[in-house]
Design a protein around this motif. Structure first.
Motif, PDB file in Angstrom:
ATOM      1  N   GLY A 348      16.490  -5.515  20.430  1.00  0.00           N
ATOM      2  CA  GLY A 348      15.199  -5.401  21.097  1.00  0.00           C
ATOM      3  C   GLY A 348      14.112  -6.277  20.559  1.00  0.00           C
ATOM      4  N   ALA A 349      14.366  -7.053  19.497  1.00  0.00           N
ATOM      5  CA  ALA A 349      13.320  -7.868  18.892  1.00  0.00           C
ATOM      6  C   ALA A 349      12.911  -9.012  19.814  1.00  0.00           C
ATOM      7  CB  ALA A 349      13.790  -8.429  17.550  1.00  0.00           C
ATOM      8  N   ASP A 350      11.645  -9.391  19.717  1.00  0.00           N
ATOM      9  CA  ASP A 350      11.116 -10.532  20.468  1.00  0.00           C
ATOM     10  C   ASP A 350      11.122 -11.727  19.512  1.00  0.00           C
ATOM     11  OD1 ASP A 350       9.716 -12.432  21.884  1.00  0.00           O
ATOM     12  OD2 ASP A 350       8.053 -11.103  22.436  1.00  0.00           O
ATOM     13  N   VAL A 351      12.184 -12.524  19.574  1.00  0.00           N
ATOM     14  CA  VAL A 351      12.388 -13.629  18.639  1.00  0.00           C
ATOM     15  C   VAL A 351      12.589 -14.913  19.434  1.00  0.00           C
ATOM     16  CG1 VAL A 351      13.744 -14.491  16.696  1.00  0.00           C
ATOM     17  CG2 VAL A 351      13.553 -12.032  17.082  1.00  0.00           C
ATOM     18  N   THR A 352      11.871 -15.947  19.047  1.00  0.00           N
ATOM     19  CA  THR A 352      11.996 -17.239  19.708  1.00  0.00           C
ATOM     20  C   THR A 352      12.421 -18.289  18.691  1.00  0.00           C
ATOM     21  OG1 THR A 352      10.208 -16.670  21.241  1.00  0.00           O
ATOM     22  CG2 THR A 352      10.810 -19.005  21.052  1.00  0.00           C
ATOM     23  N   PRO A 353      13.609 -18.889  18.871  1.00  0.00           N
ATOM     24  CA  PRO A 353      13.987 -19.990  17.971  1.00  0.00           C
ATOM     25  C   PRO A 353      13.104 -21.203  18.228  1.00  0.00           C
ATOM     26  CG  PRO A 353      15.898 -19.125  19.175  1.00  0.00           C
ATOM     27  CD  PRO A 353      14.671 -18.580  19.842  1.00  0.00           C
ATOM     28  N   GLU A 354      12.633 -21.806  17.174  1.00  0.00           N
ATOM     29  CA  GLU A 354      11.844 -23.034  17.247  1.00  0.00           C
ATOM     30  C   GLU A 354      12.660 -24.163  16.632  1.00  0.00           C
ATOM     31  OE1 GLU A 354       9.045 -23.006  18.751  1.00  0.00           O
ATOM     32  OE2 GLU A 354       8.351 -20.921  18.713  1.00  0.00           O
ATOM     33  N   PRO A 355      12.263 -25.422  16.860  1.00  0.00           N
ATOM     34  CA  PRO A 355      13.013 -26.530  16.251  1.00  0.00           C
ATOM     35  C   PRO A 355      13.127 -26.436  14.736  1.00  0.00           C
ATOM     36  CG  PRO A 355      11.515 -27.354  17.945  1.00  0.00           C
ATOM     37  CD  PRO A 355      11.192 -25.912  17.751  1.00  0.00           C
ATOM     38  N   ASP A 356      12.134 -25.792  14.099  1.00  0.00           N
ATOM     39  CA  ASP A 356      12.141 -25.745  12.638  1.00  0.00           C
ATOM     40  C   ASP A 356      12.051 -24.328  12.090  1.00  0.00           C
ATOM     41  OD1 ASP A 356       9.569 -25.212  13.426  1.00  0.00           O
ATOM     42  OD2 ASP A 356       8.621 -26.412  11.856  1.00  0.00           O
ATOM     43  N   GLY A 357      12.394 -23.325  12.920  1.00  0.00           N
ATOM     44  CA  GLY A 357      12.301 -21.965  12.416  1.00  0.00           C
ATOM     45  C   GLY A 357      12.321 -20.929  13.520  1.00  0.00           C
ATOM     46  N   LEU A 358      11.605 -19.804  13.280  1.00  0.00           N
ATOM     47  CA  LEU A 358      11.581 -18.685  14.209  1.00  0.00           C
ATOM     48  C   LEU A 358      10.156 -18.187  14.391  1.00  0.00           C
ATOM     49  CD1 LEU A 358      14.496 -16.452  12.824  1.00  0.00           C
ATOM     50  CD2 LEU A 358      14.595 -17.908  14.857  1.00  0.00           C
ATOM     51  N   SER A 359       9.866 -17.718  15.602  1.00  0.00           N
ATOM     52  CA  SER A 359       8.645 -16.958  15.865  1.00  0.00           C
ATOM     53  C   SER A 359       9.063 -15.542  16.228  1.00  0.00           C
ATOM     54  CB  SER A 359       7.841 -17.580  17.012  1.00  0.00           C
ATOM     55  OG  SER A 359       7.295 -18.828  16.618  1.00  0.00           O
ATOM     56  N   ILE A 360       8.414 -14.553  15.617  1.00  0.00           N
ATOM     57  CA  ILE A 360       8.786 -13.158  15.817  1.00  0.00           C
ATOM     58  C   ILE A 360       7.522 -12.372  16.143  1.00  0.00           C
ATOM     59  CG2 ILE A 360       9.827 -11.108  14.765  1.00  0.00           C
ATOM     60  CD1 ILE A 360      11.322 -12.999  12.861  1.00  0.00           C
ATOM     61  N   ARG A 361       7.563 -11.631  17.287  1.00  0.00           N
ATOM     62  CA  ARG A 361       6.427 -10.798  17.679  1.00  0.00           C
ATOM     63  C   ARG A 361       6.831  -9.339  17.610  1.00  0.00           C
ATOM     64  NH1 ARG A 361       4.417 -13.350  23.284  1.00  0.00           N
ATOM     65  NH2 ARG A 361       6.674 -13.389  23.632  1.00  0.00           N
ATOM     66  N   PRO A 362       5.931  -8.471  17.165  1.00  0.00           N
ATOM     67  CA  PRO A 362       6.293  -7.061  16.976  1.00  0.00           C
ATOM     68  C   PRO A 362       6.482  -6.332  18.309  1.00  0.00           C
ATOM     69  CG  PRO A 362       3.963  -7.400  16.521  1.00  0.00           C
ATOM     70  CD  PRO A 362       4.562  -8.762  16.724  1.00  0.00           C
ATOM     71  N   VAL A 363       7.629  -5.710  18.476  1.00  0.00           N
ATOM     72  CA  VAL A 363       7.933  -4.843  19.614  1.00  0.00           C
ATOM     73  C   VAL A 363       8.815  -3.721  19.083  1.00  0.00           C
ATOM     74  CG1 VAL A 363       7.767  -6.660  21.377  1.00  0.00           C
ATOM     75  CG2 VAL A 363       9.956  -6.223  20.245  1.00  0.00           C
ATOM     76  N   PRO A 364       8.885  -2.577  19.789  1.00  0.00           N
ATOM     77  CA  PRO A 364       9.774  -1.501  19.340  1.00  0.00           C
ATOM     78  C   PRO A 364      11.237  -1.943  19.383  1.00  0.00           C
ATOM     79  CG  PRO A 364       8.147  -0.685  20.915  1.00  0.00           C
ATOM     80  CD  PRO A 364       8.062  -2.181  20.945  1.00  0.00           C
ATOM     81  N   LEU A 365      11.980  -1.596  18.340  1.00  0.00           N
ATOM     82  CA  LEU A 365      13.403  -1.904  18.278  1.00  0.00           C
ATOM     83  C   LEU A 365      14.217  -0.667  18.634  1.00  0.00           C
ATOM     84  CD1 LEU A 365      13.570  -3.998  14.963  1.00  0.00           C
ATOM     85  CD2 LEU A 365      13.063  -4.773  17.288  1.00  0.00           C
ATOM     86  N   HIS A 366      15.488  -0.886  18.943  1.00  0.00           N
ATOM     87  CA  HIS A 366      16.371   0.223  19.288  1.00  0.00           C
ATOM     88  C   HIS A 366      17.713   0.049  18.576  1.00  0.00           C
ATOM     89  CE1 HIS A 366      18.597  -2.537  21.911  1.00  0.00           C
ATOM     90  NE2 HIS A 366      17.441  -2.882  22.467  1.00  0.00           N
ATOM     91  N   GLY A 367      18.484   1.113  18.539  1.00  0.00           N
ATOM     92  CA  GLY A 367      19.797   1.063  17.922  1.00  0.00           C
ATOM     93  C   GLY A 367      20.777   0.268  18.766  1.00  0.00           C
ATOM     94  N   GLY A 368      21.948   0.056  18.207  1.00  0.00           N
ATOM     95  CA  GLY A 368      22.982  -0.707  18.901  1.00  0.00           C
ATOM     96  C   GLY A 368      23.931  -1.318  17.898  1.00  0.00           C
ATOM     97  N   THR A 369      24.917  -2.024  18.403  1.00  0.00           N
ATOM     98  CA  THR A 369      25.892  -2.689  17.540  1.00  0.00           C
ATOM     99  C   THR A 369      25.408  -4.091  17.210  1.00  0.00           C
ATOM    100  OG1 THR A 369      27.746  -1.435  18.439  1.00  0.00           O
ATOM    101  CG2 THR A 369      28.268  -3.502  17.345  1.00  0.00           C
ATOM    102  N   LEU A 370      25.308  -4.369  15.937  1.00  0.00           N
ATOM    103  CA  LEU A 370      24.880  -5.689  15.467  1.00  0.00           C
ATOM    104  C   LEU A 370      26.122  -6.498  15.124  1.00  0.00           C
ATOM    105  CD1 LEU A 370      21.997  -6.535  13.080  1.00  0.00           C
ATOM    106  CD2 LEU A 370      24.274  -7.398  12.555  1.00  0.00           C
ATOM    107  N   ARG A 371      26.286  -7.634  15.757  1.00  0.00           N
ATOM    108  CA  ARG A 371      27.409  -8.525  15.471  1.00  0.00           C
ATOM    109  C   ARG A 371      27.071  -9.386  14.262  1.00  0.00           C
ATOM    110  NH1 ARG A 371      29.308 -12.133  20.064  1.00  0.00           N
ATOM    111  NH2 ARG A 371      30.979 -12.447  18.559  1.00  0.00           N
ATOM    112  N   THR A 372      27.900  -9.305  13.238  1.00  0.00           N
ATOM    113  CA  THR A 372      27.636 -10.061  12.020  1.00  0.00           C
ATOM    114  C   THR A 372      28.171 -11.490  12.080  1.00  0.00           C
ATOM    115  OG1 THR A 372      29.694  -9.375  10.957  1.00  0.00           O
ATOM    116  CG2 THR A 372      27.765  -7.934  10.674  1.00  0.00           C
TER     117      THR A 372
END
Length: 432
Positions: A348-372
């Protein structure tokens, strides 16, 4: 065959209060093994990391004729011998084995064959093979796994140019064996900047082993030819292993101490503590170790994480739980950034890949299966998120064995039952 182990990330019942020890540094253990094999006489490694990658490194050196005794978990002994083939080295999925042992193999007499798991073949290797050939090595390959080094017991060495943008290990591999080259080596990197901390560690440990090293010019490293002497290596705790535990204190508003941290470290611990402070923690290097205390809120940051690649996934997980946006600059390969962003977005995270990193904005997260994706960094990030977000399940926690074979137990022990405080926490971690 790799074992996959699903794992439910435990949620924190409240602020944590724990003190624990983490295993030795994988980076230091790998470098000490190679330097010991390239040195005259005997060497010891105190408190080394016994994990998948370091066991593969030790096995590869044994295959080439080095005496490596790992019977005592806390003290490994190496005695250098003339290295020779025929030999076969299994690199598994270990980048350090893949890139540190071929330069050792060129100093052996005979054929040394390298192979590994399918994923290892996707790791950039062609720049190192090209550099070794330019220095005088004979290598039979299609510029990837499998390949065979036909060692002649010596190599000319000298100046060489390499694009190590994909990994600083490509430079470190050359430097760690260069004192045994007839002319040493002068490595010039061309391409995108490479992270410095691991290269600084390589230079520091080479000097400690008696090598003459000049790194005064940007992107140029020179190692003089000469004989290295065996020595005793004290392996520091591993910063990448410590990071999720320290982050847990910030996320839960608790206190965690990682015991046994040296006052002077070859790892960027102070930089990590500085970033955690910016995110709202109290953090310090104390006589007891690295201490982090959460203060009840997690802040977003704008930060340059260059040189903190091994902990950037954990810091991104913390940022996903922050109350304000974050912008993180890194030197991660684009595919790794995309995988990290996709992993966080799956919860549920609001994450945007940038050419040199990441931008992350706060939003509510939820459970689920995380693929490693077989990446211990993503597993560590999932464990941190699970402290605050119920219902997170890792599809595979076994990948953490790469650097911390006991991670699930240590993590669960930290999370549960520490009402008695840090002294009890450490005692319970030690008892298992």
């Amino acid at each position: 065959m790799e074992t996959h182990l699903p794992w439910a990330a435990p949620s924190a019942p409240g602020p944590l209060d724990a003190a624990l020890r983490v295993p030795g540094s994988k980076s230091m253990t790998a470098r000490a093994l190679v330097l010991a094999a390239n040195s005259e006489g005997s060497s010891t490694l105190r408190a080394p990391l016994r994990a998948r990658d370091t066991k593969l490194m030790a096995a590869g050196l044994r295959a080439m004729g080095c005496h490596v005794s790992t019977a005592d978990d806390n003290l490994w002994l190496l005695r250098s011998r003339p290295l020779a083939g025929p030999a076969r080295v299994d690199v598994g999925l270990a980048g350090t084995v893949l890139r540190f042992l071929p330069p050792v193999a060129v100093l052996a007499r005979g054929a040394v064959a390298f192979d590994g798991q399918p994923g290892a073949g996707r790791r950039p290797m062609a720049p190192l093979i090209g550099a070794l050939r330019a220095l005088g090595a004979r290598i039979e390959t299609g510029n990837g796994l499998p390949f065979t080094v036909h060692g002649a017991g010596r190599i000319a060495g000298g100046p060489v140019t390499i694009d190590a943008s994909a990994s600083s290990q490509l430079v470190s591999g050359l430097l760690l064996s260069a004192a045994g080259f007839d002319r040493g080596v002068v490595v010039r990197h061309v391409g995108s900047p490479v992270p410095k901390p691991h290269l600084d560690l390589t230079v520091h440990m080479l000097r400690a082993a008696g090598a003459g090293v000049d790194d005064s010019r940007p992107d140029v490293w020179s190692v003089e030819p000469g004989r290295l002497k065996g020595r005793a290596w004290d392996i520091e705790p591993d910063l990448a292993s410590a990071a999720p535990f320290l982050a847990a204190a910030l996320v839960t508003g608790g206190t965690v101490t990682v015991r046994g941290w040296p006052a002077a470290s070859g790892q960027p611990a102070r930089r990590l503590l500085d970033v955690l402070r910016q995110m709202g923690a109290e953090a310090a290097l104390t006589p007891r170790g690295l201490l982090v205390r959460g203060c009840g809120a997690v802040h977003g940051i704008t930060a340059d994480l260059s040189g903190l690649a091994d902990v950037s996934a954990v810091l991104a997980a913390v940022a996903a739980l922050a109350g304000s946006p974050s912008r993180m600059r890194t030197q991660e390969p684009p595919e790794r950034l995309a995988r990290l962003a996709g992993t966080l977005a799956g919860l549920g995270a609001d994450v945007t890949p940038e050419p040199d990193g990441l931008s992350i904005r706060p939003v509510p997260l939820h459970g689920g299966t995380l693929r490693t994706h077989g990446d211990r960094r993503l597993a560590h990030a999932g464990a941190v998120l699970g402290l605050a977000v119920p219902g997170i399940r890792l599809d595979d926690v076994a990948c953490t064995a790469k650097t911390m074979p006991d991670f699930p137990r240590l993590w669960s022990t930290m999370v549960h039952g520490f009402e008695g405080g840090s002294a009890e926490a450490e005692a319970r971690v030690r008892r298992g």
